[in-house]
Write an enzyme that holds these catalytic residues in place. Structure first.
Site, short mmCIF file in Angstrom:
data_model
loop_
_atom_site.label_atom_id
_atom_site.label_comp_id
_atom_site.label_asym_id
_atom_site.label_seq_id
_atom_site.Cartn_x
_atom_site.Cartn_y
_atom_site.Cartn_z
N HIS A 210 62.12 61.25 63.22
CA HIS A 210 61.36 60.72 62.08
C HIS A 210 59.87 60.53 62.40
O HIS A 210 59.17 59.83 61.68
CB HIS A 210 61.95 59.38 61.60
CG HIS A 210 63.26 59.54 60.89
ND1 HIS A 210 64.09 58.47 60.58
CD2 HIS A 210 63.90 60.64 60.41
CE1 HIS A 210 65.17 58.92 59.95
NE2 HIS A 210 65.09 60.23 59.84
N VAL B 4 60.17 55.19 65.23
CA VAL B 4 58.82 55.71 65.40
C VAL B 4 58.05 54.90 66.44
O VAL B 4 56.89 55.20 66.72
CB VAL B 4 58.08 55.78 64.04
CG1 VAL B 4 58.77 56.78 63.12
CG2 VAL B 4 58.01 54.41 63.36
N CYS C 194 41.25 72.08 62.82
CA CYS C 194 40.85 72.92 61.67
C CYS C 194 39.66 72.37 60.90
O CYS C 194 39.16 73.02 59.98
CB CYS C 194 42.04 73.12 60.73
SG CYS C 194 42.42 71.68 59.72
N THR D 248 71.98 51.75 64.10
CA THR D 248 71.51 52.36 62.85
C THR D 248 72.50 52.06 61.73
O THR D 248 73.70 52.02 61.94
CB THR D 248 71.27 53.88 63.01
OG1 THR D 248 70.92 54.44 61.74
CG2 THR D 248 72.46 54.62 63.57
N TYR E 77 51.14 51.78 58.38
CA TYR E 77 51.46 52.33 59.70
C TYR E 77 50.48 51.89 60.78
O TYR E 77 50.84 51.76 61.94
CB TYR E 77 51.60 53.86 59.62
CG TYR E 77 52.88 54.21 58.87
CD1 TYR E 77 54.12 54.00 59.48
CD2 TYR E 77 52.85 54.65 57.56
CE1 TYR E 77 55.30 54.26 58.79
CE2 TYR E 77 54.03 54.90 56.87
CZ TYR E 77 55.25 54.71 57.49
OH TYR E 77 56.41 54.94 56.81
N LEU F 173 75.34 46.08 65.56
CA LEU F 173 75.56 44.65 65.33
C LEU F 173 76.70 44.41 64.34
O LEU F 173 77.50 43.51 64.51
CB LEU F 173 74.27 44.01 64.82
CG LEU F 173 74.15 42.50 64.93
CD1 LEU F 173 74.35 42.02 66.36
CD2 LEU F 173 72.79 42.04 64.41
P1 OAD Z 1 68.19 49.98 59.44
O1 OAD Z 1 67.26 48.82 59.30
O2 OAD Z 1 68.66 50.64 58.20
O3 OAD Z 1 69.48 49.53 60.24
C1 OAD Z 1 69.40 48.82 61.45
C2 OAD Z 1 70.82 48.61 61.97
O4 OAD Z 1 70.72 47.95 63.22
C3 OAD Z 1 71.71 47.75 61.08
O5 OAD Z 1 72.99 48.36 60.93
C4 OAD Z 1 71.83 46.43 61.87
O6 OAD Z 1 73.10 45.83 61.72
C5 OAD Z 1 71.65 46.93 63.28
N1 OAD Z 1 71.12 45.91 64.22
C6 OAD Z 1 70.25 44.91 63.98
N2 OAD Z 1 69.99 44.22 65.10
C7 OAD Z 1 70.71 44.80 66.09
C8 OAD Z 1 70.88 44.55 67.50
N3 OAD Z 1 70.25 43.56 68.11
N4 OAD Z 1 71.71 45.37 68.18
C9 OAD Z 1 72.36 46.39 67.56
N5 OAD Z 1 72.25 46.67 66.26
C10 OAD Z 1 71.43 45.89 65.52
O7 OAD Z 1 67.47 51.02 60.42
P2 OAD Z 1 67.79 52.57 60.66
O8 OAD Z 1 69.24 52.84 60.54
O9 OAD Z 1 67.11 52.96 61.91
O10 OAD Z 1 63.05 56.11 58.26
O11 OAD Z 1 67.04 53.21 59.44
C11 OAD Z 1 67.03 54.61 59.30
C12 OAD Z 1 65.72 55.08 58.71
O12 OAD Z 1 65.46 54.41 57.49
C13 OAD Z 1 64.51 54.76 59.56
O13 OAD Z 1 64.28 55.72 60.58
C14 OAD Z 1 63.40 54.76 58.57
C15 OAD Z 1 64.07 54.05 57.42
O14 OAD Z 1 63.63 54.38 56.16
C16 OAD Z 1 61.75 56.43 58.14
O15 OAD Z 1 60.85 55.63 58.21
C17 OAD Z 1 61.50 57.88 57.93
ZN ZN Z 2 44.10 70.56 60.97
#
Ligand code: OAD
Ligand code: ZN
Length: 232
Positions: free
Chosen positions: A109, A93, A139, A176, A56, A202
């Site tokens: 998240h 994040v 704390c 997403t 991170y 996408l």
């Molecule tokens: P993902 O990496 O799972 O999905 C990203 C999505 O964005 C995919 O469906 C791609 O097709 C799409 N994509 C890529 N480039 C794009 C663009 N230029 N325009 C539009 N769409 C595009 O990411 P998240 O769905 O955000 O959690 O993942 C969900 C969670 O899984 C995250 O918050 C993270 C991860 O584990 C934690 O870290 C707690």
């Molecule tokens: Zn503390």
């Protein structure tokens, strides 16, 4: 269809992709080089705290090298100009929504630029690296960790999100994959409460069939066009 007053927007890694922030899944995705279990679970934090913090730290440091893109800016404009209720719930994040100017925003998240005390749950803004062992000013425990929701932990502000889902007239999901719950289930809840549903991504997400309308393409193009349409 009912008039649109209340809008709930969910964003994921895809909205930041054109800014140069790696998504999680797919080729070149963050989870390609790392096993989720090694960096994003409470067990990983127990087992190898330094590795989790380093992962991170690297991502926090990268924020200095990226800028909000046209999609973040369009959502900030919508926030500024939309007279009805609006809530932007991001799974991201990074800080690109706030840097673009979004105000009605919630990080379900967690946030890279925040440190959380594992002992007393106090939070504080955090810009630099966060090696394990930092003392919590609230704390005194040496228990500061990245303020990130790990797999197996409850996402933040679910009460607020559930309320917004129940009264939303329009639910929009942007960039997403629909692979991670509870966020992946928001479309079903919104539909249940009678909202119109729109997906901007996408390629089709895992829950694509749940959306009344899906538009496929890059967020940097689709989101500004949709916001123009909505604001008239
Ligand atoms: P993902 O990496 O799972 O999905 C990203 C999505 O964005 C995919 O469906 C791609 O097709 C799409 N994509 C890529 N480039 C794009 C663009 N230029 N325009 C539009 N769409 C595009 O990411 P998240 O769905 O955000 O959690 O993942 C969900 C969670 O899984 C995250 O918050 C993270 C991860 O584990 C934690 O870290 C707690
Ligand atoms: Zn503390």
């Amino acid at each position: 269809m009912r008039d649109i007053h209340n809008i709930l927007i969910l964003t994921g890694a895809g909205i930041s992709a054109e800014s140069g922030v790696a998504t999680f899944r797919g080729p070149g995705g963050l989870w390609e080089g790392h096993r989720v279990e090694d960096v994003c679970t409470p067990e990983a934090l127990e087992r190898d705290r330094a590795q989790v913090h380093r992962f991170y730290d690297a991502r926090r440091e990268q924020l200095a090298a990226v800028e909000p893109n046209a999609a973040h800016r369009a959502l900030a404009r919508l926030d500024a100009e939309w007279a009805g209720d609006l809530l932007l719930v991001t799974q991201n994040v990074d800080d690109l929504h706030e840097r673009a100017g979004s105000k009605r925003l919630l990080h379900m998240h967690g946030e890279l630029k925040s440190a959380l005390c594992a002992r007393c749950e106090a939070r504080q803004p955090w810009e630099a690296a966060l090696p394990p062992g930092h003392i919590c000013p609230a704390c005194g425990a040496s228990a500061l960790r990245p303020d990130i929701v790990f797999f197996g932990e409850m996402p933040y502000r679910m009460d607020v999100i559930e309320q917004a889902l129940a009264k939303a007239d329009l639910f929009v999901s942007i960039g997403t994959s629909g692979a991670v719950y509870p966020a992946a289930g928001f479309v079903q809840t919104a539909r249940y409460h009678g909202a119109a549903t729109l997906e901007l991504n996408l390629d089709p997400s895992e829950g694509s069939l749940w959306f009344a309308e899906s538009r496929m393409g890059p967020a940097g193009t689709l989101v500004p066009a949709w916001v123009d349409e909505l604001l008239g």
